[in-house]
Design an enzyme around this catalytic site. Structure first.
Site, PDB file in Angstrom:
ATOM      1  N   ILE A  75       0.955  -1.157  -0.047  1.00 48.25           N
ATOM      2  CA  ILE A  75      -0.038  -0.054  -0.010  1.00 48.25           C
ATOM      3  C   ILE A  75       1.020   1.270  -0.040  1.00 48.25           C
ATOM      4  O   ILE A  75       1.529   1.513   1.095  1.00 48.25           O
ATOM      5  CB  ILE A  75      -0.929   0.041   1.164  1.00 48.25           C
ATOM      6  CG1 ILE A  75      -1.798  -1.236   1.393  1.00 48.25           C
ATOM      7  CG2 ILE A  75      -1.724   1.422   1.220  1.00 48.25           C
ATOM      8  CD1 ILE A  75      -2.657  -1.284   2.598  1.00 48.25           C
ATOM      9  N   PRO A  76       0.958   1.840  -1.321  1.00 46.51           N
ATOM     10  CA  PRO A  76       2.309   2.642  -1.356  1.00 46.51           C
ATOM     11  C   PRO A  76       2.067   4.126  -0.701  1.00 46.51           C
ATOM     12  O   PRO A  76       1.931   5.090  -1.388  1.00 46.51           O
ATOM     13  CB  PRO A  76       2.688   2.638  -2.826  1.00 46.51           C
ATOM     14  CG  PRO A  76       1.004   2.511  -3.517  1.00 46.51           C
ATOM     15  CD  PRO A  76       0.456   1.652  -2.398  1.00 46.51           C
ATOM     16  N   CYS A  77       2.010   4.380   0.565  1.00 45.13           N
ATOM     17  CA  CYS A  77       1.813   5.598   1.182  1.00 45.13           C
ATOM     18  C   CYS A  77       2.811   6.577   1.013  1.00 45.13           C
ATOM     19  O   CYS A  77       3.035   7.698   0.937  1.00 45.13           O
ATOM     20  CB  CYS A  77       1.537   5.371   2.683  1.00 45.13           C
ATOM     21  SG  CYS A  77       2.723   4.475   3.570  1.00 45.13           S
ATOM     22  N   HIS A  78       4.151   5.774   0.440  1.00 47.76           N
ATOM     23  CA  HIS A  78       5.545   6.696  -0.031  1.00 47.76           C
ATOM     24  C   HIS A  78       5.326   7.550  -1.134  1.00 47.76           C
ATOM     25  O   HIS A  78       5.873   8.464  -1.361  1.00 47.76           O
ATOM     26  CB  HIS A  78       6.740   5.818   0.104  1.00 47.76           C
ATOM     27  CG  HIS A  78       6.499   4.795  -1.045  1.00 47.76           C
ATOM     28  ND1 HIS A  78       5.800   3.602  -0.845  1.00 47.76           N
ATOM     29  CD2 HIS A  78       6.978   4.662  -2.305  1.00 47.76           C
ATOM     30  CE1 HIS A  78       5.811   2.823  -1.998  1.00 47.76           C
ATOM     31  NE2 HIS A  78       6.384   3.604  -2.876  1.00 47.76           N
TER      32      HIS A  78
END
Length: 361
Positions: free
Chosen positions: A316-319
């Site tokens: 889950i690419p919160c970056h």
């Protein structure tokens, strides 16, 4: 500093050619062996998908790799500082020993000088380097079904209480309190950006975090509560799948994560996390972009909170979420990791987009 090394293919070709022009500037980390080398190393060359490249020895160590004993990539640092040379040699001779500050003093070295030297050269202290090496050995023993006492011995802990305390810091649970019949299984995951812990059921990924994330102990406590105390150590099909997908991601061969996920959050948070997964690798969005996408344009702050509550990093690419002004903003794994991830993901951009893409911050 931006991640500005040549692309993966160029560096792998240099590795195959043992190109000496990169010596001291680029190092290769090999996931199949857990070691890092100079590109000129005489050892048999690894497969491309098992290689990750860094510009410093410190980054290799932070990522959990140990120095190759054939090409000695740490030798220049050791030659530049007699204390580093002596301590590294001592660590190789007694890797399972529980090193203390008194041992450093007994060897005739000043503690503050040694601490500064190791932090400057490697980014971590000598004692941190030694502790990381030992604790992983103990974790691996438990993951393979070994008894707690065998994990303690393999980790080099003379005291059961010290081994217990180390695991409490790591997993928020002492080894003896880990479930013998788990519903959720914790496993150690080695990546080029540092060691991570995964927590999986037999079919889903529940957590994937860097070990140094401050929120990790609380996240693990919540999962232990959700599983009614049945959190243990071990390996599952879902855990093996996420390891394979992470290896492919960092090697540049695939950015596709297909491991089934288990969300632990509100319906709103789930909507945010689903939206994050639609951001293509190499691209970014703002919190307001995500708020508009989920049909809640005024809920920017709530989106930011849900982004921060994500406990399945990278997948889950919160970056990939940045501030409206283009700043990197916060990241639980550290801004340096966020920037490196965004730069690493540039290799997944379509060819035409690469020249125009710029990571801000």
């Amino acid at each position: 500093m931006l991640f500005n090394l040549p692309d993966h293919d160029t560096l792998y070709k240099a590795l195959l050619a043992r190109d000496a022009s990169y010596d001291g500037q680029v190092y290769v980390c090999v996931s199949s062996t857990g070691v890092f080398c100079r590109l000129t190393c005489p050892a048999r060359k690894p497969k491309q998908e098992n290689c990750t490249f860094f510009g410093t020895v410190g980054e290799c160590i932070e990522a959990g790799y140990r120095a190759c004993k054939r090409c000695h990539p740490m030798q220049p640092m050791a030659l530049a500082d007699p204390a580093i040379a002596a301590l590294l040699a001592a660590l190789d001779e007694r890797a399972d020993y529980r090193w203390r500050e008194s041992d450093i003093e007994r060897m005739g070295f000043d503690l503050s000088t040694v601490r500064r030297s190791f932090k400057r050269q490697f980014g971590i202290t000598f004692l941190e380097m030694a502790r990381q090496r030992r604790l992983r050995d103990g974790f691996e023993t438990l993951a393979n079904g070994g008894a707690v006492i065998h994990g303690q011995i393999d980790a080099g802990f003379e005291s059961a209480s010290a081994f217990r305390a180390a695991f409490l810091r790591l997993l928020a649970k002492a080894p003896g309190n880990l479930s013998a019949d788990p519903l959720l299984f914790a496993d150690w995951v080695q990546t080029p950006l540092g060691d991570m812990v995964s927590v999986t059921s037999k079919s889903q990924l529940h957590l994937l975090e860097f070990f140094d994330r401050k929120a990790l102990p609380k996240e693990l406590e919540r999962l232990s509560t959700v599983s009614k105390g049945r959190l243990g150590i071990g390996r599952t099909e879902a855990g093996a799948q996420i390891k394979e997908e992470l290896t492919a991601f960092f090697s540049g061969s695939s950015s596709d994560f297909r491991t089934p996920l288990a969300y632990h959050g509100s319906e709103f948070s789930g909507a945010v996390w689903d939206a994050l997964r639609t951001i293509p690798p190499g691209q970014t969005r703002s919190y307001s972009d995500i708020a508009v996408q989920i049909g809640r344009p005024s809920a920017v702050r709530a989106v930011a909170r849900a982004n921060g509550a994500n406990q399945i990093a990278l997948v889950i690419p919160c970056h990939r979420v940045i501030g409206a002004d283009g700043s990197l903003t916060g990241y639980g794994g550290g801004l340096w990791r966020k920037q490196k991830l965004l730069e690493i993901e540039r290799q997944y951009l379509p060819t035409k987009a690469k020249g125009n893409h710029r990571v801000t911050g």
